[in-house]
Scaffold this motif. Sequence first.
Motif, PDB file in Angstrom:
ATOM      1  N   ARG A 193       0.827  -1.202   0.000  1.00  0.00           N
ATOM      2  CA  ARG A 193       0.000   0.000   0.000  1.00  0.00           C
ATOM      3  C   ARG A 193       0.869   1.264   0.000  1.00  0.00           C
ATOM      4  O   ARG A 193       0.645   2.197  -0.760  1.00  0.00           O
ATOM      5  CB  ARG A 193      -0.928   0.023   1.210  1.00  0.00           C
ATOM      6  CG  ARG A 193      -1.957   1.141   1.157  1.00  0.00           C
ATOM      7  CD  ARG A 193      -2.798   1.180   2.412  1.00  0.00           C
ATOM      8  NE  ARG A 193      -2.017   1.516   3.590  1.00  0.00           N
ATOM      9  CZ  ARG A 193      -1.662   2.746   3.921  1.00  0.00           C
ATOM     10  NH1 ARG A 193      -2.044   3.740   3.175  1.00  0.00           N
ATOM     11  NH2 ARG A 193      -0.933   2.968   4.993  1.00  0.00           N
ATOM     12  N   HIS A 195      -6.289   4.629  -1.498  1.00  0.00           N
ATOM     13  CA  HIS A 195      -7.147   4.684  -0.320  1.00  0.00           C
ATOM     14  C   HIS A 195      -8.056   3.477  -0.197  1.00  0.00           C
ATOM     15  O   HIS A 195      -8.514   3.158   0.890  1.00  0.00           O
ATOM     16  CB  HIS A 195      -8.039   5.926  -0.408  1.00  0.00           C
ATOM     17  CG  HIS A 195      -7.557   7.055   0.412  1.00  0.00           C
ATOM     18  ND1 HIS A 195      -6.385   7.710   0.132  1.00  0.00           N
ATOM     19  CD2 HIS A 195      -8.058   7.637   1.523  1.00  0.00           C
ATOM     20  CE1 HIS A 195      -6.208   8.652   1.038  1.00  0.00           C
ATOM     21  NE2 HIS A 195      -7.205   8.634   1.886  1.00  0.00           N
ATOM     22  N   GLN A 236      -6.854  -0.375   2.064  1.00  0.00           N
ATOM     23  CA  GLN A 236      -6.381  -0.284   3.445  1.00  0.00           C
ATOM     24  C   GLN A 236      -6.391  -1.655   4.111  1.00  0.00           C
ATOM     25  O   GLN A 236      -7.092  -2.557   3.683  1.00  0.00           O
ATOM     26  CB  GLN A 236      -7.301   0.641   4.242  1.00  0.00           C
ATOM     27  CG  GLN A 236      -7.586   1.957   3.580  1.00  0.00           C
ATOM     28  CD  GLN A 236      -6.676   3.050   4.076  1.00  0.00           C
ATOM     29  OE1 GLN A 236      -5.813   2.795   4.899  1.00  0.00           O
ATOM     30  NE2 GLN A 236      -6.854   4.253   3.583  1.00  0.00           N
TER      31      GLN A 236
END
Lengths: 558, 411, 365
Positions: free
Chosen positions: A363, A476, A479
């Motif tokens: 990420r 986003h 997560q």
Amino acid sequence: MSFNTVTSSFKVTRRRRAPLAEAARVGLIAGAALVAFALIGAYAAMDKRHVVEDLLTLSQIACGLMVFAAGYATARDGRSGPAAALLHGLVAGAVAGACLALLVWLTVSVNLRATLVAASPALARALSLGAPVASTQALAQLPVLGALLAGLGAAVGLLPPAGRHAMTTGLGVVLVAGLFRDVFASMLDNLPDFTGPEIELFGPSGLNPGAAPVLFAAGAAFSLLRRRLTRRAGVPRSGASRLGSALLVAGVLVLPLVTNDFVAQVAMLVALYMLMGMGLNIELGLAGLVDLGFVAFFAVGAYTVALMCSSGPLAVADVSFWLALPVAIVLAACAGLLFGLPVLRVRGDYLAMATLGLGEIIRVLVLSDALGPYLGGSQGIIEIRHPSLFGLELKSPASLYYLALALAAVVAFVSWRLQHAKIGRAWLAMREDEDVAQALGIDPVASKLLAYTIGAAFAGAAGAVFAALIGSVYPHSFQLLVSINVLAILVIGGLGSLPGVLVGAIVLIGLPELLREFGEFRYLFYGIALVAMMHVRAEGLWPAAHARENVQPENAHA
Amino acid sequence: MKKLLLSAASLAAVLLATAPIRAETLGPVTDPLGVVKIAKGQPVLIGGYSSQSGGDTNQGIDELRGAEVAIKDFGGAVLGHPVKLLGEDAQCTAEGGQTAATKLAGNKQILAVLGPSCSSGARVGAPILWRAGIPSVAIGATAPALTAPDRPDGFKGFQRVVPNDLKSAKFTADYAYDVLGLKTAATIHDGSPYTEQLVRAFEKDFAAKGGTIVASEAISPSDTDLRPVLTRIATKKPALIFTPVFTSSVGFLMRQKDEVSGLADTKVIGGEGVFSANVIEAVGPKIVGFTIVGPSTDLFSKRFPDFVKAFAAEYGEAPIGGFSAYGYDAALLTLTAIKAVGQTDAEGNLYVGRQALHDALMATKGLDGLTGTLTCDANGDCGAATYAIWEFTSDDTSSFAPGKNPKRIYP
Amino acid sequence: MSDAARSATEPGALAEWLRRSTWVDHILLAIRIGVAALVLVGLAGGLTAGTYSAADFASFALFGLTIGSIYALIALGYTMVYGILRMINFAHGDVMMVGSFAGLFAAGALNDVGIVSAWPLLALPLVLAAGMAAGALVSIAIERIAYRPFLHVRSLAPLICAIGMSFILQYAARGLFGTRNRAYPGFGWMEGTIGAFGLTIPIPQVVAFAAALIVLAGLLAVVKLSRLGKAMRAVAEDRDAAALVGIDVSAVIVATFAIGGAMAGVAGVLYALVFKQITVFMGFFLGVKGFAAAILGGIGNLGGALLGGLVLGLAEALGPALILEGYGLPAPYQLKDVIGYGMLVMILIFRPQGLLGERLAAKRA
């Protein structure tokens, strides 16, 4: 590593107090729950949603249910006669109501807000239920209301089983209809030439006051009728469950057609999480690998489609979704292989943390400025083309729902075959005891790696659909929370159980979306659901066949 | 099974192919996009979507609360009908925006939607709403592309009261280079699309004026120790650090700046995301002299303190993010437009044409909002977009009052 | 191994390894070499780039030690519980948050009654005590809800329950206390700095570092010397056997959780004193970092937790400057979590027993 293996029975025994003291204790617990509900701000927030138009708000119903349950619990104690039980119910309710009244008084007279932000004038106003704020009348009506509600709960608890069942069914029908107003109202909306009842049944946010008693009576009558019918006909349980499954399948297939776009959208999210859930089910449910970095494979799938099917500046190609989908699956599988090789020597909780770390690394890398020129950084990749089928662009939530559902069906079929093939049994053996499995000639690394790769491939498919569905991907969306959601779906549904994945996804993804009023409290209730689930039904809502055999007898005496 | 699936799919295709929008005449109103009838005594429904859960919660909740305060200030009713705000959670993600927008679009009684907080949600959500004939007035979505002249048709129903990033970046670059005379700058963003976009726009404008960007750094919102990254910046000796990051990161940054040698004389300019009382508490004594870019007008200075008071009285704490004022303005803009186009018949039913409402929203001119005078341009940018530099003058958390603390120092 | 084999030269040993190793070993070796090469090339590039002076590196190291001592404090509580129970307390970071808030409210109350101004030195222990008490209470509640019912069942239930408790703590705190950033008070004497080795160090950072050492010493004393510690070690070794010899296993586990929670409370208060602002969401990722530190040092090993925390802090502060700078990456500090988590993953793969090895009990099953 094995699951649900009971090594010894553990029983918490509690000293039982005198019935009246017990009633007061239950009342205090309910009161504490009410106060907590108010102080976390849930009361004031949910007071805006009317479940029964202009009569009952969501927060009033939630509080009422807590008090009702307290009364019910005291009456079901079963140690005293009906009159005494009723009295105990009244006491419990009055105590609970008094706690809330105390809170209102404190809120108005002492300034608690430096510490507790929700103890605001708005709360005192809402809890005064229309009476002058914190007046004697407002304070006195809370214990009285509590006593009445808990008395009602106690009375219901004292009814014979048939009556009890009828009352709770009726209540349940009213609640479900009011809470899921959008689903039902949109269904009624879609019925041709029959748009009249919506106006009568539902208002803009909930049930109409006139409709609530009707629904209650209908629910109660249905319960009584069904009880009588099943007793007479003696329908065997398996037949009933088969009928249930058939209804479930039919419901899943026609759902977006009989409701509206929003329900279709939610159904699509559920299908998407089912795809991921089935992937993790191979890893965790069958092979016993705890993976908290699962979202990384989802991201690989999504970014592959994003890069291959976009007209944006970052795209490497602009091809059809159907061409990109297999590429996404293969790349995700490769990522699984690459991750799996080193990580799979790690066991148990360590594996959970190692995979968590890997997921976070992916990420952070995707988000970073360093890879920004290739993956778009925080701005993501936009303008991804929607897939099309026979010249028809799949753009609406319903059509994308069917796309996700079709993929889920394929994946379910593959998992089902795998589960019953030789490799499936090898996984199960390894899950139960790795050393024994190795002694039996199962290559643990190879079979684990296979589980990891297949799971990753499924997640990649989910990611591909996700990218096509949203039309843009942002870091986003990937997560840690997604990995935990998927894990929780498996746990709630039942580890290793395919229908469990569906049930888990409906409960954890579908319901919170439909009950958006919970909004900011979503994850709080989510946490409570996880804990409660583990305590009440640890094997899951729809446990796998072998788990059911193992666990049920244990549960009976635990 | 397969057959069933196929027939279901084709049925779906047929059902979904029918266009939901068509011209309609109801009561006294005819409208090409349809008319909403609100029966006597029924509420006027306005949708709202913002980040109610997840990492950007503060901002999202404050925005809709700001809108609630505006509805209250408006009298709680428009044309004799009570106003109800239906808030949904968009989570500051694309999929959250999509789900929330789909839900709001499904409610045929909703006249307009306020929000969302994030550009990612707006990109997906606004076209969904507009397909249902519902205009949206964004609160926090600042990405320039959303109101670019060449935006796709789906965004025709999209407006925003928050000015777009390009304007505030340009103003900041002008101030730093021309007014302060600073020639070197460093930037820090926190990996959110908003801060990154703003920082990139600033870098471009600053460089175009002849300044040099000596470092462009990034942090994560969960970072607590920013000294290493500040040390890295210090080696490049910038005269200015521009960083539109949010409250807690600003708190760490300002508190730790002086622990890093070489940054004592470096000026820091923050973004309007921290235009709130909370930043005073987060930064502590180091807040004195800290400057941020924020809305400018006299209207804002005059009305904002009352807004904060009303907000705190209702919700127990003052607004945390800097965007609640835009929530207020979005609601004000919408209510004003509804008031302008709504028509009431003899029985007291209210009729609002969707196209008419959209046209009225787009035609907004000289409306006195909280952040300034709102005037919409042809592309849906309605924000006052006049900026000022504000400087904090005191570290007393209760002293927050735009005009005094922070004080407007330019222009 | 026979003498003949032992006398064989290197190629012989290599051949032996080649014969015995599987393809997985080869790939693992390749990964080791790859990572080592990546680090070395980066290091060489970073050192020759000459971006930073020696003073800069000294500052980086100091910053790393500060955040590292916070990681160490969290890791100490983690490692206590894990060492005894072999379970990750996923909510440990959130217990720390609760302790931090309790300290904040205690400091507010002390300020109101004038103790902070009258006896500033007394304020710190009182605030710490409040944080410890709150941490211990919440931790006991977590044990009661998430662990005790599943004590005798090997399952995922405790992990899931702990994840659930983490959500509950975060969002209940959010509802109760609000989401704004809270400023943490200093106590007069803590506002200053001291000079050492040419660096000025704020006093709270020294206090945090010292506290990590004191807490370590205290925990070691409890585990090694006290009766409770003996019982803890017995429970860690074999729970059933401990029960057989008359140890109240439940009580020992409760005590372990209480101590772990109190340590989280200490970490929460000291974190807040160093970084001066807290929010309700700060716990989760600090908790994950604390866990990484515990594993780095060797889980269950108290000294290892301290070492692991410091090493992790140093790696995060120095890593981007030393290694990533060498590759000329933009915004290297954005990638500091890659270094932190990368170390966690590498340690788990190649040295799961951590830097100092597991203690408190024999190797896990």
